[in-house]
Design an enzyme around this catalytic site. Structure first.
Site, PDB file in Angstrom:
ATOM      1  N   GLU A  93      -4.144   0.375  14.580  1.00  0.00           N
ATOM      2  CA  GLU A  93      -4.198   1.399  15.628  1.00  0.00           C
ATOM      3  C   GLU A  93      -5.382   2.337  15.431  1.00  0.00           C
ATOM      4  O   GLU A  93      -5.842   2.556  14.318  1.00  0.00           O
ATOM      5  CB  GLU A  93      -2.894   2.212  15.610  1.00  0.00           C
ATOM      6  CG  GLU A  93      -1.712   1.368  16.042  1.00  0.00           C
ATOM      7  CD  GLU A  93      -0.396   2.100  15.937  1.00  0.00           C
ATOM      8  OE1 GLU A  93       0.356   2.104  16.923  1.00  0.00           O
ATOM      9  OE2 GLU A  93      -0.107   2.668  14.873  1.00  0.00           O
ATOM     10  N   CYS A 106     -10.001   8.629  15.371  1.00  0.00           N
ATOM     11  CA  CYS A 106      -9.373   8.397  14.074  1.00  0.00           C
ATOM     12  C   CYS A 106      -9.195   6.887  13.928  1.00  0.00           C
ATOM     13  O   CYS A 106      -8.539   6.253  14.755  1.00  0.00           O
ATOM     14  CB  CYS A 106      -8.020   9.109  14.046  1.00  0.00           C
ATOM     15  SG  CYS A 106      -7.087   8.812  12.544  1.00  0.00           S
ATOM     16  N   CYS A 113      -0.903  -0.550   4.344  1.00  0.00           N
ATOM     17  CA  CYS A 113      -1.433   0.181   3.184  1.00  0.00           C
ATOM     18  C   CYS A 113      -0.552  -0.122   1.983  1.00  0.00           C
ATOM     19  O   CYS A 113       0.665  -0.213   2.102  1.00  0.00           O
ATOM     20  CB  CYS A 113      -1.420   1.684   3.462  1.00  0.00           C
ATOM     21  SG  CYS A 113      -2.084   2.675   2.110  1.00  0.00           S
ATOM     22  N   CYS A 117       3.220   5.779   0.003  1.00  0.00           N
ATOM     23  CA  CYS A 117       3.666   7.186   0.069  1.00  0.00           C
ATOM     24  C   CYS A 117       4.971   7.231   0.873  1.00  0.00           C
ATOM     25  O   CYS A 117       5.074   6.584   1.925  1.00  0.00           O
ATOM     26  CB  CYS A 117       2.590   8.052   0.719  1.00  0.00           C
ATOM     27  SG  CYS A 117       1.011   7.917  -0.131  1.00  0.00           S
ATOM     28  N   CYS A 120       5.186   8.290   4.836  1.00  0.00           N
ATOM     29  CA  CYS A 120       4.176   7.763   5.762  1.00  0.00           C
ATOM     30  C   CYS A 120       4.611   6.433   6.376  1.00  0.00           C
ATOM     31  O   CYS A 120       5.049   5.526   5.663  1.00  0.00           O
ATOM     32  CB  CYS A 120       2.871   7.580   4.991  1.00  0.00           C
ATOM     33  SG  CYS A 120       1.599   6.710   5.918  1.00  0.00           S
ATOM     34  N   CYS A 382      -0.796  11.871  12.742  1.00  0.00           N
ATOM     35  CA  CYS A 382      -0.981  11.508  11.339  1.00  0.00           C
ATOM     36  C   CYS A 382       0.251  10.826  10.778  1.00  0.00           C
ATOM     37  O   CYS A 382       1.355  11.332  10.922  1.00  0.00           O
ATOM     38  CB  CYS A 382      -1.187  12.749  10.487  1.00  0.00           C
ATOM     39  SG  CYS A 382      -2.706  13.586  10.769  1.00  0.00           S
TER      40      CYS A 382
HETATM   41  N1  SAH Z   1      -4.713   6.851   3.206  1.00  0.00           N
HETATM   42  C1  SAH Z   1      -5.451   8.033   3.435  1.00  0.00           C
HETATM   43  C2  SAH Z   1      -5.846   8.229   4.881  1.00  0.00           C
HETATM   44  C3  SAH Z   1      -4.829   7.876   5.936  1.00  0.00           C
HETATM   45  S1  SAH Z   1      -3.415   8.910   6.048  1.00  0.00           S
HETATM   46  C4  SAH Z   1      -4.699   9.232   2.907  1.00  0.00           C
HETATM   47  O1  SAH Z   1      -3.543   9.090   2.564  1.00  0.00           O
HETATM   48  O2  SAH Z   1      -5.306  10.288   2.799  1.00  0.00           O
HETATM   49  C5  SAH Z   1      -4.086  10.378   6.820  1.00  0.00           C
HETATM   50  C6  SAH Z   1      -3.298  11.636   6.486  1.00  0.00           C
HETATM   51  O3  SAH Z   1      -2.028  11.636   7.135  1.00  0.00           O
HETATM   52  C7  SAH Z   1      -3.038  11.820   5.005  1.00  0.00           C
HETATM   53  O4  SAH Z   1      -3.280  13.145   4.610  1.00  0.00           O
HETATM   54  C8  SAH Z   1      -1.572  11.509   4.925  1.00  0.00           C
HETATM   55  O5  SAH Z   1      -0.975  12.061   3.801  1.00  0.00           O
HETATM   56  C9  SAH Z   1      -1.053  12.086   6.202  1.00  0.00           C
HETATM   57  N2  SAH Z   1       0.277  11.623   6.597  1.00  0.00           N
HETATM   58  C10 SAH Z   1       0.887  10.489   6.261  1.00  0.00           C
HETATM   59  N3  SAH Z   1       2.109  10.396   6.843  1.00  0.00           N
HETATM   60  C11 SAH Z   1       2.256  11.517   7.574  1.00  0.00           C
HETATM   61  C12 SAH Z   1       3.280  12.003   8.439  1.00  0.00           C
HETATM   62  N4  SAH Z   1       4.376  11.302   8.674  1.00  0.00           N
HETATM   63  N5  SAH Z   1       3.078  13.190   9.038  1.00  0.00           N
HETATM   64  C13 SAH Z   1       1.958  13.877   8.844  1.00  0.00           C
HETATM   65  N6  SAH Z   1       0.959  13.470   8.066  1.00  0.00           N
HETATM   66  C14 SAH Z   1       1.094  12.304   7.420  1.00  0.00           C
HETATM   67 FE1  SF4 Z   2      -1.426   4.847   2.673  1.00  0.00          FE
HETATM   68 FE2  SF4 Z   2      -0.002   6.445   4.218  1.00  0.00          FE
HETATM   69 FE3  SF4 Z   2      -0.263   7.002   1.633  1.00  0.00          FE
HETATM   70 FE4  SF4 Z   2      -2.396   7.272   3.261  1.00  0.00          FE
HETATM   71  S1  SF4 Z   2      -0.487   8.444   3.320  1.00  0.00           S
HETATM   72  S2  SF4 Z   2      -2.337   6.273   1.246  1.00  0.00           S
HETATM   73  S3  SF4 Z   2      -2.006   5.584   4.688  1.00  0.00           S
HETATM   74  S4  SF4 Z   2       0.765   5.208   2.485  1.00  0.00           S
END
Ligand code: SAH
Ligand code: SF4
Length: 388
Positions: A93, A106, A113, A117, A120, A382
């Site tokens: 996406e 974006c 991934c 986390c 996410c 995000c």
């Molecule tokens: N993998 C990279 C970039 C993609 S995620 C990273 O983790 O930084 C982009 C941002 O969205 C990151 O700061 C991540 O922590 C945040 N993010 C992930 N899941 C989210 C959610 N459910 N709500 C808000 N931000 C989120």
């Molecule tokens: Fe991967 Fe989501 Fe963690 Fe970013 S926040 S590193 S996209 S699992």
């Protein structure tokens, strides 16, 4: 022989291809201009190229490696999300966000991934595969074409009001930044910012991601300023150190989300590999070597990482007063409203909690803003990108 994917090739590589095809070298420059300035993704429309070359490109090269499966809009059309299928069937996406003074796209750097986390949506998919340079670049070019189409439509209906007040439950992010209270003036007619914050961890696909940065920056082609690009990392230390040495001054954002190792390791498995002391030491090295400020992202989760004592601990960490000893880090904190992920039993912090958190950081001298929220209603915000 697999067909060459044109967006994977630099100008020099296109010249090589043209030579191999018995074409004059200047054809490569024409083709490059078609791809990155005219935004053409169909050889038939490249009218300055001779017909036989257009036919050959059509049959023997791959132009756009992305198949658009679905596109959705939110925020009165100012946020647009695209779902693409890439070869092998994986879905990725990209999100286009139109503001009064800038247009941001974006983009994803991986399908899925591996970082896992726990808050996410992408992390829950696991890693399907790395994206190629061309697949990353093509998302930006999609956004440019989408913006152009939107502007053509607007020009045809000049009296359409394009002001949104935002949704009730997201209003407070907007009021912080004025996101939806501004009138879009149609002044911005190109994509001005690219953020590598879509699906995936860019530093886990460093070479291809960096090739995309160079391609977008190339003054002979797309010509996007390095300072108009931002990469976000979960905290892959070798990637941060590598970027510190990189020749282009792109912006760095680091996902922090917790002020201590115990909590951070629960939320983000990467913390067990690169704990906070190591991450902050690398960040310090990055700011010292590059002279550039980093931004720390902190997603606020109700009752988990949003207590006032955690804000204080975070401030001390960034001021160099706890495990990361030294002068205050050259940084800025961006508080992110957590966006719901189906099946994840977490909730976002309340509005008052967010403001309190911000105030504590500011009182300690740490610059802190609250991120504008866009696209939540189409799961384009995000951390909501999961290829649905
Ligand atoms: N993998 C990279 C970039 C993609 S995620 C990273 O983790 O930084 C982009 C941002 O969205 C990151 O700061 C991540 O922590 C945040 N993010 C992930 N899941 C989210 C959610 N459910 N709500 C808000 N931000 C989120
Ligand atoms: Fe991967 Fe989501 Fe963690 Fe970013 S926040 S590193 S996209 S699992």
């Amino acid at each position: 022989m697999p067909q060459p994917v044109l967006y994977n090739l630099s100008l020099a590589e296109l010249e090589e291809l043209m030579r191999a095809w018995g074409q004059q070298p200047f054809r490569a420059k024409q083709l490059y201009r078609q791809l990155y300035l005219n935004l053409t993704n169909d050889p038939a429309a490249m009218s300055d190229l001779p017909l036989p070359l257009r036919v050959r490109l059509h049959h023997e090269a791959q132009l756009d490696p992305l198949e658009l499966v679905q596109s959705q809009q939110a925020d009165d059309g100012l946020t647009r999300k695209a779902l693409f299928r890439v070869s092998n069937g994986a879905l990725i996406e990209s999100v286009l966000m139109i503001y009064a003074d800038r247009v941001t796209v974006c983009v994803s750097t991986q399908a899925g991934c591996a970082m896992g986390c726990d808050f996410c949506a992408t992390g829950r998919m696991g890693l399907l595969r790395n994206l190629s340079c061309g697949e990353i670049v093509a998302q930006v070019l999609w956004a440019c074409r989408e913006l152009r189409a939107w502007q053509v439509k607007l020009a045809a209906t000049p009296h359409t009001p394009i002001m949104s007040t935002g949704e009730a439950d997201t209003q407070w992010w907007g009021s912080e930044s004025g996101a939806f209270s501004e009138r879009v003036t149609h002044q911005v007619n190109r994509v001005t910012n690219v953020v590598f914050m879509g699906m995936g961890e860019p530093f886990a696909n460093y070479e291809r991601w960096w090739a995309a940065v160079e391609r977008l920056h190339d003054p002979n082609g797309f010509n996007l300023g390095a300072r108009n690009m931002t990469v976000s990392t979960v905290g892959v230390v070798p990637g941060i150190l590598r970027l510190a040495e990189a020749p282009l001054p792109i912006n760095l954002a680091i996902s922090l989300h917790a002020p201590d190792d115990q909590l951070r390791s629960t939320m983000m498995p990467i913390n067990r590999r690169y704990p906070l002391a190591e991450l902050l030491a690398a960040t310090r090295e990055y700011t010292e070597r590059s002279g550039r400020r980093v931004s720390f992202e902190y997603v606020l989760l109700h009752g988990r990482n949003d207590h006032p004592y955690q804000a204080m601990a975070l401030a001390k960490l960034l001021r160099g007063q706890s495990i990361s000893k030294g002068p205050p880090l050259l940084c800025h904190v961006n508080l992110i409203p957590w966006n719901p992920v189906p099946g994840v039993p977490l909730s976002r912090s309340e509005r008052s909690r967010v403001h309190e958190f911000q105030q504590i950081l500011r009182d300690y001298g740490v610059a802190c803003t609250i991120r504008i929220e866009r696209g939540a209603s189409i799961a384009a915000a995000c951390g909501q990108l999961a290829g649905h």
